[in-house]
Write a protein that holds these residues in place. Structure first.
Motif, PDB file in Angstrom:
ATOM      1  N   PRO A  49       0.827  -1.212   0.000  1.00  0.00           N
ATOM      2  CA  PRO A  49       0.000   0.000   0.000  1.00  0.00           C
ATOM      3  C   PRO A  49       0.864   1.267   0.000  1.00  0.00           C
ATOM      4  O   PRO A  49       1.890   1.318   0.689  1.00  0.00           O
ATOM      5  N   TRP A  50       0.450   2.265  -0.765  1.00  0.00           N
ATOM      6  CA  TRP A  50       1.323   3.422  -0.984  1.00  0.00           C
ATOM      7  C   TRP A  50       1.639   4.178   0.303  1.00  0.00           C
ATOM      8  O   TRP A  50       2.729   4.736   0.449  1.00  0.00           O
ATOM      9  N   LYS A  51       0.715   4.195   1.264  1.00  0.00           N
ATOM     10  CA  LYS A  51       0.967   4.924   2.501  1.00  0.00           C
ATOM     11  C   LYS A  51       2.060   4.265   3.342  1.00  0.00           C
ATOM     12  O   LYS A  51       2.675   4.918   4.187  1.00  0.00           O
ATOM     13  N   ALA A  52       2.335   2.987   3.099  1.00  0.00           N
ATOM     14  CA  ALA A  52       3.362   2.270   3.864  1.00  0.00           C
ATOM     15  C   ALA A  52       4.772   2.572   3.373  1.00  0.00           C
ATOM     16  O   ALA A  52       5.741   2.118   3.979  1.00  0.00           O
ATOM     17  N   PHE A  53       4.881   3.334   2.291  1.00  0.00           N
ATOM     18  CA  PHE A  53       6.202   3.672   1.758  1.00  0.00           C
ATOM     19  C   PHE A  53       6.857   4.836   2.504  1.00  0.00           C
ATOM     20  O   PHE A  53       8.061   5.052   2.382  1.00  0.00           O
ATOM     21  N   ASP A  54       6.082   5.588   3.258  1.00  0.00           N
ATOM     22  CA  ASP A  54       6.614   6.793   3.902  1.00  0.00           C
ATOM     23  C   ASP A  54       7.782   6.460   4.820  1.00  0.00           C
ATOM     24  O   ASP A  54       7.678   5.608   5.703  1.00  0.00           O
ATOM     25  N   GLY A  55       8.916   7.106   4.589  1.00  0.00           N
ATOM     26  CA  GLY A  55      10.103   6.908   5.416  1.00  0.00           C
ATOM     27  C   GLY A  55      10.879   5.647   5.090  1.00  0.00           C
ATOM     28  O   GLY A  55      11.814   5.292   5.810  1.00  0.00           O
ATOM     29  N   THR A  56      10.509   4.956   3.996  1.00  0.00           N
ATOM     30  CA  THR A  56      11.189   3.719   3.618  1.00  0.00           C
ATOM     31  C   THR A  56      12.190   3.995   2.506  1.00  0.00           C
ATOM     32  O   THR A  56      11.816   4.486   1.446  1.00  0.00           O
ATOM     33  N   GLU A  57      13.459   3.684   2.741  1.00  0.00           N
ATOM     34  CA  GLU A  57      14.474   3.925   1.717  1.00  0.00           C
ATOM     35  C   GLU A  57      14.945   2.627   1.057  1.00  0.00           C
ATOM     36  O   GLU A  57      15.391   2.638  -0.076  1.00  0.00           O
ATOM     37  N   ALA A  58      14.833   1.507   1.724  1.00  0.00           N
ATOM     38  CA  ALA A  58      15.172   0.211   1.117  1.00  0.00           C
ATOM     39  C   ALA A  58      13.871  -0.525   0.824  1.00  0.00           C
ATOM     40  O   ALA A  58      13.653  -1.665   1.238  1.00  0.00           O
ATOM     41  N   ALA A  59      12.976   0.144   0.079  1.00  0.00           N
ATOM     42  CA  ALA A  59      11.609  -0.338  -0.082  1.00  0.00           C
ATOM     43  C   ALA A  59      11.535  -1.679  -0.804  1.00  0.00           C
ATOM     44  O   ALA A  59      10.753  -2.554  -0.411  1.00  0.00           O
ATOM     45  N   LEU A  60      12.303  -1.874  -1.850  1.00  0.00           N
ATOM     46  CA  LEU A  60      12.176  -3.085  -2.648  1.00  0.00           C
ATOM     47  C   LEU A  60      12.571  -4.328  -1.860  1.00  0.00           C
ATOM     48  O   LEU A  60      11.919  -5.373  -1.964  1.00  0.00           O
ATOM     49  N   ALA A  61      13.629  -4.230  -1.084  1.00  0.00           N
ATOM     50  CA  ALA A  61      14.045  -5.373  -0.273  1.00  0.00           C
ATOM     51  C   ALA A  61      12.975  -5.719   0.758  1.00  0.00           C
ATOM     52  O   ALA A  61      12.691  -6.906   1.011  1.00  0.00           O
ATOM     53  N   GLN A  62      12.364  -4.713   1.346  1.00  0.00           N
ATOM     54  CA  GLN A  62      11.318  -4.959   2.339  1.00  0.00           C
ATOM     55  C   GLN A  62      10.102  -5.617   1.699  1.00  0.00           C
ATOM     56  O   GLN A  62       9.460  -6.493   2.291  1.00  0.00           O
ATOM     57  N   ILE A  63       9.760  -5.199   0.482  1.00  0.00           N
ATOM     58  CA  ILE A  63       8.632  -5.808  -0.214  1.00  0.00           C
ATOM     59  C   ILE A  63       8.906  -7.287  -0.478  1.00  0.00           C
ATOM     60  O   ILE A  63       8.032  -8.147  -0.300  1.00  0.00           O
ATOM     61  N   MET A  64      10.119  -7.611  -0.876  1.00  0.00           N
ATOM     62  CA  MET A  64      10.483  -9.014  -1.115  1.00  0.00           C
ATOM     63  C   MET A  64      10.298  -9.844   0.148  1.00  0.00           C
ATOM     64  O   MET A  64       9.776 -10.967   0.109  1.00  0.00           O
ATOM     65  N   ASN A  65      10.732  -9.303   1.281  1.00  0.00           N
ATOM     66  CA  ASN A  65      10.593 -10.024   2.550  1.00  0.00           C
ATOM     67  C   ASN A  65       9.126 -10.220   2.913  1.00  0.00           C
ATOM     68  O   ASN A  65       8.716 -11.287   3.380  1.00  0.00           O
ATOM     69  N   GLU A  66       8.315  -9.167   2.720  1.00  0.00           N
ATOM     70  CA  GLU A  66       6.903  -9.226   3.092  1.00  0.00           C
ATOM     71  C   GLU A  66       6.129 -10.195   2.201  1.00  0.00           C
ATOM     72  O   GLU A  66       5.259 -10.937   2.674  1.00  0.00           O
ATOM     73  N   VAL A  67       6.439 -10.208   0.921  1.00  0.00           N
ATOM     74  CA  VAL A  67       5.717 -11.073  -0.014  1.00  0.00           C
ATOM     75  C   VAL A  67       6.031 -12.543   0.234  1.00  0.00           C
ATOM     76  O   VAL A  67       5.137 -13.406   0.228  1.00  0.00           O
TER      77      VAL A  67
END
Length: 489
Positions: free
Chosen positions: A301-319
């Motif tokens: 969700p787009w609101k969860a990106f706020d303050g995230t700089e290593a976003a892609l790695a975090q998405i991989m972990n969450e998925v």
């Protein structure tokens, strides 16, 4: 017999007079002279060793990295799911300017990029302003990219050995730290490669580009497993103003083809290969940016990106529910962002090389080492400056400062194409912008529009930077310009 009542002849007929200040500010450097001086430095010459493949990799290397691995986390909160549209707008803006760059790079294949193009078409003062913008664009971009590198390095260390660099040593003042040590380290590593010469740096960059493209393809494959169409509801929550603001922030990610144009004096066949490399790299990078952004928004969700700089790695972990995939992506990001630092730092040194050869900045920047064919002193000075900047200033401020410098320089390149078409219509061109002057005018207008979307503080910083640059020019460059003794026509 003399006529004592006659008035004296005009001054221009009696004693030669130096040109006025306005004429000196508008003096242009002939295209033929720019090309003839190609590669020449103090004590040595740059080596022509780069082909189409290496030039394309330099362009992709300088472009594909922080804009998608790091700054995505800065841009999504500004535009929401419409950040994909922001990438498209930034890409179109870059396309118009890339067309102009391709024409000028094929006609004037020199190291100075848009600085040299402005010198040939609009005069020395405009060239100086453009060059000064490039110093801001490249120098600050290196620092911004290096800051993001530290974020992914921490992700990699945490996923492999379970430790991270303390915040005090991995974040700048204002972001909870004291000194960003990883940012300084990656700049110094890039410096080591550059000191070895252009060919060696290009080889290292090519390997890194292949790794980061593979990492982004892997992200898309994994991210699609967590794709939720509901994340695209309320596509443009912050309106078109948010889309343009995000696009302006992301635009700094598109300076890669400018970096390729700075390699004009080290390309084996610059007039043929530079236009091709510029257009090919822009198509590849824009397609990857839009694809990765679309998958990322669908998975988080787009609101969860706020303050995230290593976003892609975090998405991989969450998925996946596992840290392995995020760690693997973090490794790709560490390599990817390092290649951006390497190629953008390369561009910075070559712009200063050209300005130094013209006498507008100190000669130390155009000294070439006879064995490596690299401007060693230039590389050392620029690397240390950028490394300290990266260690001390937060990412968001750096990204916006880079965007405004990039947009201003791109706007001038679009003007330069139109001017050169009028002043030198018969000059050989290996690439011509279609529908000129319509597309260059659109490129100029898009750049101005996106500059207007940047924050007030960014404009204040830009104004101060320009003021400092003009003071330096009138104190130093105006009198030491190599065009001063013999004015160009």
């Amino acid at each position: 017999m003399l006529d004592h009542g006659a008035s004296p002849p005009p001054r221009s007929q009696t004693t030669p007079s130096s040109p006025g200040v306005a004429a000196r500010l508008m003096r242009r450097k002939p295209v033929e002279r720019l090309v003839a001086e190609g590669g020449q430095g103090e004590g040595g010459t740059l080596r022509r060793s780069l082909g189409l493949w290496q030039l394309t990799m330099i362009s992709i290397g300088a472009t594909l990295g922080t804009g998608i691995f790091v700054v995505l986390g800065e841009a999504v909160p500004k535009a929401g799911p419409a950040v994909t549209l922001s990438f498209v707008i930034a890409g179109f803006t870059a396309l118009f300017s890339a067309l102009s760059y391709a024409e000028l790079a094929g006609s004037i294949p020199v190291a100075g990029s848009s600085y040299s193009y402005a010198y040939a078409t609009m005069g020395e003062l405009v060239a100086w302003v453009c060059g000064w913008c490039l110093v801001l664009e490249y120098g600050v971009s290196v620092a911004a990219v290096a800051v993001g590198w530290g974020e992914y390095l921490n992700e990699l260390l945490d996923g492999t050995i379970g430790v991270t660099i303390p915040a005090a040593l991995s974040a700048p003042p204002g972001d909870g730290g004291i000194f960003n040590l990883p940012a300084l380290i990656v700049v110094l590593l890039a410096m080591v490669f550059l000191l070895g010469g252009a060919r060696e740096s290009a080889r290292a960059n090519t390997v890194m580009v292949v790794v980061k493209i593979a990492a982004l393809v892997l992200f898309c494959a994994v991210g699609l497993m967590g794709f939720r169409s509901g994340n695209y509801e309320n596509f443009m929550p912050l309106g078109m103003a948010g889309v343009s603001a995000a696009g302006a922030t992301l635009f700094f990610s598109y300076i890669g083809f400018d970096a390729a144009s700075t390699a004009g004096e080290e390309a084996r066949n610059a007039q043929r290969d530079l236009p091709r490399a510029i257009m090919l790299s822009l198509v590849i990078v824009t397609a990857l940016y839009v694809l990765v952004a679309a998958v990322a928004i669908g998975a988080k969700p787009w609101k969860a990106f706020d303050g995230t700089e290593a976003a892609l790695a975090q998405i991989m972990n969450e998925v996946t529910g596992q840290t392995f995939w995020g760690t693997l992506l973090a490794f790709g990001a560490v390599i990817a962002i390092a290649s951006v630092v390497l190629t953008v730092l390369y561009g910075q040194t070559r712009v200063l090389f050209a300005m130094s050869r013209d006498g507008l900045v100190p000669k130390v920047f155009s000294k070439v080492h006879p064995k490596t064919g690299a401007p060693r002193a230039n590389t050392l000075i620029v690397s240390l400056f950028c490394g300290v900047l990266a260690a001390a200033i937060p990412l968001g401020q750096l990204a916006d400062a880079t965007s405004i410098g990039t947009l201003f320089a791109f706007a001038l390149v679009n003007v330069a194409v139109v001017v050169l078409r009028r002043t030198r219509p018969d000059m050989p061109r290996t690439f011509r912008v279609p529908l000129s002057p319509v597309l260059p005018v659109l490129g100029f207008a898009f750049c101005v529009w996106m500059m207007g979307s940047l924050s007030t503080i960014t404009w204040v910083v830009f104004g101060v930077w320009m003021a400092v640059g003009l003071v330096f020019y009138f104190v130093y460059g105006y009198r030491r310009s190599r065009l001063a003794p013999s004015e160009a026509k």
